[in-house]
Design a protein around this motif. Structure first.
Motif, short mmCIF file in Angstrom:
data_model
loop_
_atom_site.label_atom_id
_atom_site.label_comp_id
_atom_site.label_asym_id
_atom_site.label_seq_id
_atom_site.Cartn_x
_atom_site.Cartn_y
_atom_site.Cartn_z
N ARG A 1 -9.08 1.66 2.96
CA ARG A 1 -9.85 2.43 2.05
C ARG A 1 -9.44 4.05 1.46
N ARG A 2 -8.70 5.02 3.20
CA ARG A 2 -8.23 5.86 2.86
C ARG A 2 -6.81 6.09 2.38
N ASP B 1 -6.16 3.43 0.35
CA ASP B 1 -6.20 3.54 -1.92
C ASP B 1 -6.72 4.85 -2.42
N SER B 2 -7.53 5.40 -1.63
CA SER B 2 -8.53 6.43 -2.37
C SER B 2 -7.16 7.43 -2.84
N LEU B 3 -6.24 7.50 -1.27
CA LEU B 3 -5.63 9.26 -1.90
C LEU B 3 -4.62 8.29 -2.64
N ARG C 1 -5.46 6.80 -5.52
CA ARG C 1 -5.36 6.59 -6.60
C ARG C 1 -5.65 8.04 -7.50
N ARG C 2 -5.98 9.01 -6.35
CA ARG C 2 -5.77 10.05 -6.01
C ARG C 2 -4.45 10.76 -7.38
#
Length: 229
Positions: A214-215, A217-219, A221-222
């Protein structure tokens, strides 16, 4: 953010990539327990693509395995290094993932990949490939079973069922949250399947997907938005 070039000599054809898989597959270690779940550090890796610009971004996020707090993170951006071919996706991602891992300030500990290890048509998915190249313990936690079959595990959290290629168990369908569809865990390198499942449960206290994934994936994408802005 680290910028990555395609390595010299990187496979350019399906035949070359399969030959590399054949060469490295025999180095996978399946009989080590790996680090105890909930101890040390655990790192999630993930990638995001901009196919129009031929760009791939990788993220590596290190968590304290006991608290699941983020202790370090790094990203890398590179050129997509291989065409899209099912079963050979690691060749699109590994140079940039390795660069993100190299940019971390300390050892990553166990690496958790959003994908497959030996649960792969050629028994050598991204988690196994990355593990052999780095020598680090790795596991794969995927969102779908790829081409393999399984019986639905029991409804309670922690229930599991074999992920099968014919009669061979290549991983497990693991229920990380009661009543929620399972994830698909497989050995990458230097972690046995029982411990891979235990790590996955330790990393999913609230959600279906591990906190590492989760972490990361978020990073990534940013980071992709920043790299292509």
């Amino acid at each position: 953010m680290t910028t990555v070039r395609i390595p010299a000599g990187w496979p350019a054809t399906e035949e070359e990539a399969r030959a590399v898989q054949d060469e490295l597959r025999g180095r996978v270690i399946l009989d080590e327990p790996g680090p105890p779940p909930g101890t040390g550090r655990v790192t999630g890796v993930d990638v995001a693509y901009d196919d129009e610009r031929d760009v791939v971004v990788a993220a590596a996020v290190v968590l304290d395995a006991a608290t699941l707090d983020v202790v370090a993170e790094a990203t890398a951006v590179g050129e997509v290094s291989f065409p899209y071919v099912p079963g050979l996706l690691a060749f699109r991602e590994i140079p940039t993932v390795l660069a993100a891992l190299d940019a971390l300030p300390g050892p990553p500990g166990l690496i958790v990949c959003d994908g497959y290890g030996v649960a792969h048509p050629r028994r050598f998915g991204l988690a196994s490939h990355l593990g052999v190249l780095t020598g680090l313990p790795t596991i794969g936690v995927a969102k779908n079973p790829f081409t393999f079959s399984y019986d639905d595990p029991g409804a309670p959290r922690g229930s599991a069922a074999p992920l099968l290629a014919g009669a061979d168990e290549v991983g497990r369908a693991l229920r990380t949250q009661s009543g929620v569809k399972p994830v698909f865990v497989s050995v990458g390198h230097r972690v046995d399947l029982d411990h891979a499942c235990a790590h996955t449960l330790a990393l999913t206290p609230k959600y279906r997907i591990p906190e590492t994934t989760r972490r990361a994936d978020s990073l990534c994408r940013r980071a992709l938005k920043e790299a292509t802005a």
